[in-house]
Design a protein around this motif. Structure first.
Motif, PDB file in Angstrom:
ATOM      1  N   LEU A  94       0.823  -1.202   0.000  1.00 16.96           N
ATOM      2  CA  LEU A  94       0.000   0.000   0.000  1.00 16.96           C
ATOM      3  C   LEU A  94       0.862   1.260   0.000  1.00 16.96           C
ATOM      4  CD1 LEU A  94      -2.827  -0.999   2.494  1.00 16.96           C
ATOM      5  CD2 LEU A  94      -2.966  -0.816   0.009  1.00 16.96           C
ATOM      6  N   LYS A  95       2.007   1.174   0.633  1.00 18.58           N
ATOM      7  CA  LYS A  95       2.928   2.305   0.646  1.00 18.58           C
ATOM      8  C   LYS A  95       3.684   2.318  -0.674  1.00 18.58           C
ATOM      9  CE  LYS A  95       6.768   4.119   3.329  1.00 18.58           C
ATOM     10  NZ  LYS A  95       7.721   3.792   4.393  1.00 18.58           N
ATOM     11  N   LYS A  96       3.578   3.406  -1.414  1.00 19.70           N
ATOM     12  CA  LYS A  96       4.145   3.478  -2.763  1.00 19.70           C
ATOM     13  C   LYS A  96       5.657   3.243  -2.791  1.00 19.70           C
ATOM     14  CE  LYS A  96       4.426   6.403  -6.794  1.00 19.70           C
ATOM     15  NZ  LYS A  96       4.181   7.695  -7.367  1.00 19.70           N
ATOM     16  N   ASN A  97       6.363   3.775  -1.822  1.00 14.27           N
ATOM     17  CA  ASN A  97       7.822   3.683  -1.831  1.00 14.27           C
ATOM     18  C   ASN A  97       8.344   2.677  -0.809  1.00 14.27           C
ATOM     19  OD1 ASN A  97       8.096   5.587  -3.869  1.00 14.27           O
ATOM     20  ND2 ASN A  97       7.938   7.261  -2.407  1.00 14.27           N
ATOM     21  N   GLN A  98       7.783   1.491  -0.814  1.00 14.86           N
ATOM     22  CA  GLN A  98       8.260   0.423   0.074  1.00 14.86           C
ATOM     23  C   GLN A  98       9.699   0.093  -0.294  1.00 14.86           C
ATOM     24  OE1 GLN A  98       6.532  -1.058   2.627  1.00 14.86           O
ATOM     25  NE2 GLN A  98       8.423  -2.109   3.115  1.00 14.86           N
TER      26      GLN A  98
END
Length: 190
Positions: free
Chosen positions: A36-40
């Motif tokens: 869900l976090k774009k910049n994992q």
């Protein structure tokens, strides 16, 4: 596949979706999950096999550049640090479906409707470590190169810079890899 909006040609997220789809097609019963976090950090998506085992996948995207002299499409990537969390590294680009397009582009400036195909080069973590150590080297000093890339022509892929420029790397194309090779990685992670 036909791309109508230029945005997709430059989108990292689009590359991740395409690679995820290609891996699901190769690995029967597999599913792809995106964070869900774009910049994992270090993970673009996770792929799960039918036995509930997981692989972490990282996708690098490059636009393609036509070299009119050689007739090859070139990609360009920056060398990066290989991390412990990632199992598969995928290098994604998009090239015109019609290889004869090169000749028409040389002769005229009018653009036409173009269909594209995906080109995905896949390395396991160990393969990429070896590739960086042994093959991403400068021509003159044979020291680690800061950049690397691939040249694509007629269904084959070659290294396009450095000490091994011109060496065939088609083995690493996702459409040439066998599902069993990637499925072995799931077994390592159990």
């Amino acid at each position: 596949m036909e791309i109508k909006d230029k945005f997709y040609l430059e989108s990292d997220e689009y590359a991740e979706l395409c690679v995820g789809q290609e891996l699901m097609n190769l690995l029967k019963g597999a599913a792809v999950f995106f964070p869900l976090k774009k910049n994992q950090k270090n993970i673009d998506f996770i792929i799960k096999d039918s036995k509930n085992r997981f692989l972490n996948v990282q996708v690098k995207y490059s636009r393609t550049y036509l070299d009119k002299e050689s007739g090859c499409y070139h990609t360009w990537f920056h060398r990066f640090k290989i991390n412990d969390e990632t199992d598969l590294y995928c290098f994604f680009s998009i090239v015109p479906e019609d290889e004869k397009l090169i000749e028409r582009v040389k002769k005229e400036t009018k653009m036409e409707k173009i269909s594209y195909r995906y080109v995905t080069v896949v390395f396991t973590k160990d393969e990429l470590l070896s590739f960086f150590k042994k093959e991403v080297l400068t021509k003159k000093t044979k020291t680690p190169d800061r950049h690397f890339g691939f040249a694509y022509s007629k269904g084959k892929i070659f290294y396009n810079r450095g000490l091994y420029k011109g060496k065939d790397a088609s083995y690493y194309l996702l459409n040439k890899r066998k599902a069993k090779e990637i499925e072995k990685l799931f077994q390592k992670n159990t």
